[in-house]
Scaffold this motif. Sequence first.
Motif, PDB file in Angstrom:
ATOM      1  N   HIS A 189      18.258 -12.086 -15.023  1.00 32.08           N
ATOM      2  CA  HIS A 189      19.028 -10.844 -15.165  1.00 32.08           C
ATOM      3  C   HIS A 189      18.722 -10.184 -16.508  1.00 32.08           C
ATOM      4  CE1 HIS A 189      22.346  -8.035 -14.796  1.00 32.08           C
ATOM      5  NE2 HIS A 189      22.823  -8.440 -15.954  1.00 32.08           N
ATOM      6  N   GLU A 190      18.647 -10.978 -17.563  1.00 28.21           N
ATOM      7  CA  GLU A 190      18.319 -10.452 -18.888  1.00 28.21           C
ATOM      8  C   GLU A 190      16.921  -9.857 -18.915  1.00 28.21           C
ATOM      9  OE1 GLU A 190      17.518 -12.329 -23.328  1.00 28.21           O
ATOM     10  OE2 GLU A 190      18.981 -13.310 -22.007  1.00 28.21           O
ATOM     11  N   ALA A 191      15.973 -10.522 -18.275  1.00 30.61           N
ATOM     12  CA  ALA A 191      14.599 -10.011 -18.241  1.00 30.61           C
ATOM     13  C   ALA A 191      14.514  -8.689 -17.488  1.00 30.61           C
ATOM     14  CB  ALA A 191      13.682 -11.048 -17.598  1.00 30.61           C
ATOM     15  N   ALA A 192      15.222  -8.588 -16.378  1.00 38.21           N
ATOM     16  CA  ALA A 192      15.196  -7.346 -15.597  1.00 38.21           C
ATOM     17  C   ALA A 192      15.751  -6.182 -16.401  1.00 38.21           C
ATOM     18  CB  ALA A 192      15.983  -7.536 -14.301  1.00 38.21           C
ATOM     19  N   ARG A 193      16.813  -6.419 -17.137  1.00 42.13           N
ATOM     20  CA  ARG A 193      17.388  -5.358 -17.967  1.00 42.13           C
ATOM     21  C   ARG A 193      16.451  -4.999 -19.124  1.00 42.13           C
ATOM     22  NH1 ARG A 193      23.402  -6.433 -19.788  1.00 42.13           N
ATOM     23  NH2 ARG A 193      22.999  -4.350 -20.634  1.00 42.13           N
ATOM     24  N   HIS A 194      15.838  -6.007 -19.721  1.00 43.79           N
ATOM     25  CA  HIS A 194      14.974  -5.766 -20.875  1.00 43.79           C
ATOM     26  C   HIS A 194      13.759  -4.918 -20.496  1.00 43.79           C
ATOM     27  CE1 HIS A 194      12.962  -6.437 -24.681  1.00 43.79           C
ATOM     28  NE2 HIS A 194      11.910  -6.930 -24.071  1.00 43.79           N
ATOM     29  N   PHE A 195      13.184  -5.188 -19.331  1.00 41.86           N
ATOM     30  CA  PHE A 195      11.964  -4.488 -18.913  1.00 41.86           C
ATOM     31  C   PHE A 195      12.240  -3.333 -17.943  1.00 41.86           C
ATOM     32  CE2 PHE A 195      10.324  -8.641 -20.242  1.00 41.86           C
ATOM     33  CZ  PHE A 195       9.239  -8.264 -21.014  1.00 41.86           C
ATOM     34  N   ASP A 196      13.506  -3.180 -17.517  1.00 43.18           N
ATOM     35  CA  ASP A 196      13.836  -2.189 -16.489  1.00 43.18           C
ATOM     36  C   ASP A 196      12.875  -2.348 -15.311  1.00 43.18           C
ATOM     37  OD1 ASP A 196      15.086  -0.181 -15.123  1.00 43.18           O
ATOM     38  OD2 ASP A 196      14.153   1.456 -16.220  1.00 43.18           O
ATOM     39  N   ALA A 197      12.795  -3.563 -14.828  1.00 45.82           N
ATOM     40  CA  ALA A 197      11.854  -3.917 -13.762  1.00 45.82           C
ATOM     41  C   ALA A 197      12.509  -4.943 -12.856  1.00 45.82           C
ATOM     42  CB  ALA A 197      10.572  -4.497 -14.365  1.00 45.82           C
ATOM     43  N   VAL A 198      11.897  -5.148 -11.709  1.00 46.84           N
ATOM     44  CA  VAL A 198      12.301  -6.258 -10.847  1.00 46.84           C
ATOM     45  C   VAL A 198      11.604  -7.513 -11.357  1.00 46.84           C
ATOM     46  CG1 VAL A 198      12.260  -7.187  -8.506  1.00 46.84           C
ATOM     47  CG2 VAL A 198      12.644  -4.740  -8.873  1.00 46.84           C
ATOM     48  N   VAL A 199      12.367  -8.558 -11.566  1.00 41.67           N
ATOM     49  CA  VAL A 199      11.814  -9.814 -12.071  1.00 41.67           C
ATOM     50  C   VAL A 199      12.216 -10.929 -11.119  1.00 41.67           C
ATOM     51  CG1 VAL A 199      11.679 -11.435 -13.992  1.00 41.67           C
ATOM     52  CG2 VAL A 199      12.005  -8.993 -14.445  1.00 41.67           C
ATOM     53  N   LEU A 200      11.243 -11.709 -10.683  1.00 42.02           N
ATOM     54  CA  LEU A 200      11.571 -12.884  -9.881  1.00 42.02           C
ATOM     55  C   LEU A 200      11.070 -14.122 -10.600  1.00 42.02           C
ATOM     56  CD1 LEU A 200       8.917 -14.056  -7.997  1.00 42.02           C
ATOM     57  CD2 LEU A 200       9.237 -11.805  -7.013  1.00 42.02           C
ATOM     58  N   LEU A 201      11.947 -15.100 -10.724  1.00 37.90           N
ATOM     59  CA  LEU A 201      11.643 -16.361 -11.381  1.00 37.90           C
ATOM     60  C   LEU A 201      11.347 -17.387 -10.302  1.00 37.90           C
ATOM     61  CD1 LEU A 201      11.455 -18.227 -13.832  1.00 37.90           C
ATOM     62  CD2 LEU A 201      13.964 -18.445 -13.766  1.00 37.90           C
ATOM     63  N   LYS A 202      10.077 -17.771 -10.206  1.00 36.68           N
ATOM     64  CA  LYS A 202       9.627 -18.672  -9.151  1.00 36.68           C
ATOM     65  C   LYS A 202       9.917 -20.123  -9.519  1.00 36.68           C
ATOM     66  CE  LYS A 202       5.382 -17.147  -9.532  1.00 36.68           C
ATOM     67  NZ  LYS A 202       3.964 -16.791  -9.309  1.00 36.68           N
ATOM     68  N   GLY A 203      10.136 -20.939  -8.495  1.00 37.76           N
ATOM     69  CA  GLY A 203      10.353 -22.357  -8.715  1.00 37.76           C
ATOM     70  C   GLY A 203      10.856 -23.004  -7.439  1.00 37.76           C
ATOM     71  N   PRO A 204      11.418 -24.221  -7.518  1.00 35.99           N
ATOM     72  CA  PRO A 204      11.985 -24.866  -6.330  1.00 35.99           C
ATOM     73  C   PRO A 204      12.991 -23.966  -5.620  1.00 35.99           C
ATOM     74  CG  PRO A 204      11.877 -26.412  -8.151  1.00 35.99           C
ATOM     75  CD  PRO A 204      11.524 -25.068  -8.717  1.00 35.99           C
ATOM     76  N   GLU A 205      13.713 -23.153  -6.397  1.00 39.77           N
ATOM     77  CA  GLU A 205      14.470 -22.036  -5.852  1.00 39.77           C
ATOM     78  C   GLU A 205      14.055 -20.796  -6.642  1.00 39.77           C
ATOM     79  OE1 GLU A 205      18.574 -22.987  -6.271  1.00 39.77           O
ATOM     80  OE2 GLU A 205      18.511 -23.104  -8.447  1.00 39.77           O
ATOM     81  N   THR A 206      14.171 -19.642  -6.025  1.00 34.47           N
ATOM     82  CA  THR A 206      13.684 -18.414  -6.657  1.00 34.47           C
ATOM     83  C   THR A 206      14.838 -17.456  -6.881  1.00 34.47           C
ATOM     84  OG1 THR A 206      11.472 -18.641  -5.718  1.00 34.47           O
ATOM     85  CG2 THR A 206      12.134 -16.446  -6.389  1.00 34.47           C
ATOM     86  N   TRP A 207      14.829 -16.835  -8.056  1.00 33.06           N
ATOM     87  CA  TRP A 207      15.865 -15.897  -8.462  1.00 33.06           C
ATOM     88  C   TRP A 207      15.234 -14.512  -8.640  1.00 33.06           C
ATOM     89  CZ3 TRP A 207      20.795 -18.018  -9.002  1.00 33.06           C
ATOM     90  CH2 TRP A 207      20.830 -19.423  -9.006  1.00 33.06           C
TER      91      TRP A 207
END
Length: 292
Positions: A189-207
């Motif tokens: 959520h912080e990354a999306a606000r910082h870059f004004d972009a859609v950010v997905l964090l990949k892993g065993p579960e994805t956010w």
Amino acid sequence: MTPLDAAWLAAHPLPAPAADTNKNSRGRVLVAGGSETVPGALRLTGEAALRAGAGKLQLATVERVALHLGMFVPEAAIFPLSANEAGELGDDAGEALRGYLERCDALVLGPGMGAKAPAAAILKAVIAEPRAGLSLVIDAAPIAAAADLAAQIRAHRGHIVLTPHPGEMAKLMRCDPARAKEDPAGLVHEAARHFDAVVLLKGPETWIACPGEDVLRYPGGGPGLATGGSGDVLAGIIGGLLARGAAPRIAAAWGVWLHGEAGRRLAERVGPLGFLGRELVGEIPRLLAAIG
């Protein structure tokens, strides 16, 4: 936090092609990256974009492997780019790519690029001038370079999708790598606000985060997806959906779901481990048909 499931997808459908659609109106994807060491990454990304419904595909990679890639992906137009001594894209590749952006609706930048590629210079050139109607997926090596280009990314007003795994997220946000495990929803959520972009964090579960929207959580498609080429396929699916006209958050969410559910299907049919990244691609149209 909102679960990314069939109910969410039904409430946020993909744009449907018109009866008189053609390959241009279905969207044009440009995939740029690769290297002499990993020449096949763009094949995975490009084929995934087409399987997700894009109409036209263009691949831009180092000149010494471009012809061979074109033979393996006859559906694609091929653009050769200069290479450096390490067999990665050259320093002027970004400027060359800028000349191709008018020919595409979505750009996927990064699959197959390694640590010795001039990722920062390439990314800076590509995102220098936002264009209406162009969406971008930033994947792999260019993600770390994006940390210094937040203002340029914000200028695209939400039309960029960043796809970091936890290690890349730590570089992108210049934070302790443990944060990706301890607070993935807060970090994305912080990354999306910082870059004004859609950010997905990949892993065993994805956010998946987008400014002004709930964070989405996908529980994961299983450990078999932790295999070479899997991320290249995910980037291609998202790029293909963007080219079709899906909004960046919708494209990212559907891309994550399609990629994960393809992994689930292959795990049932092949086994929980051992299926290949390229086998994911063939599952995409069936999944789209089943839920579309």
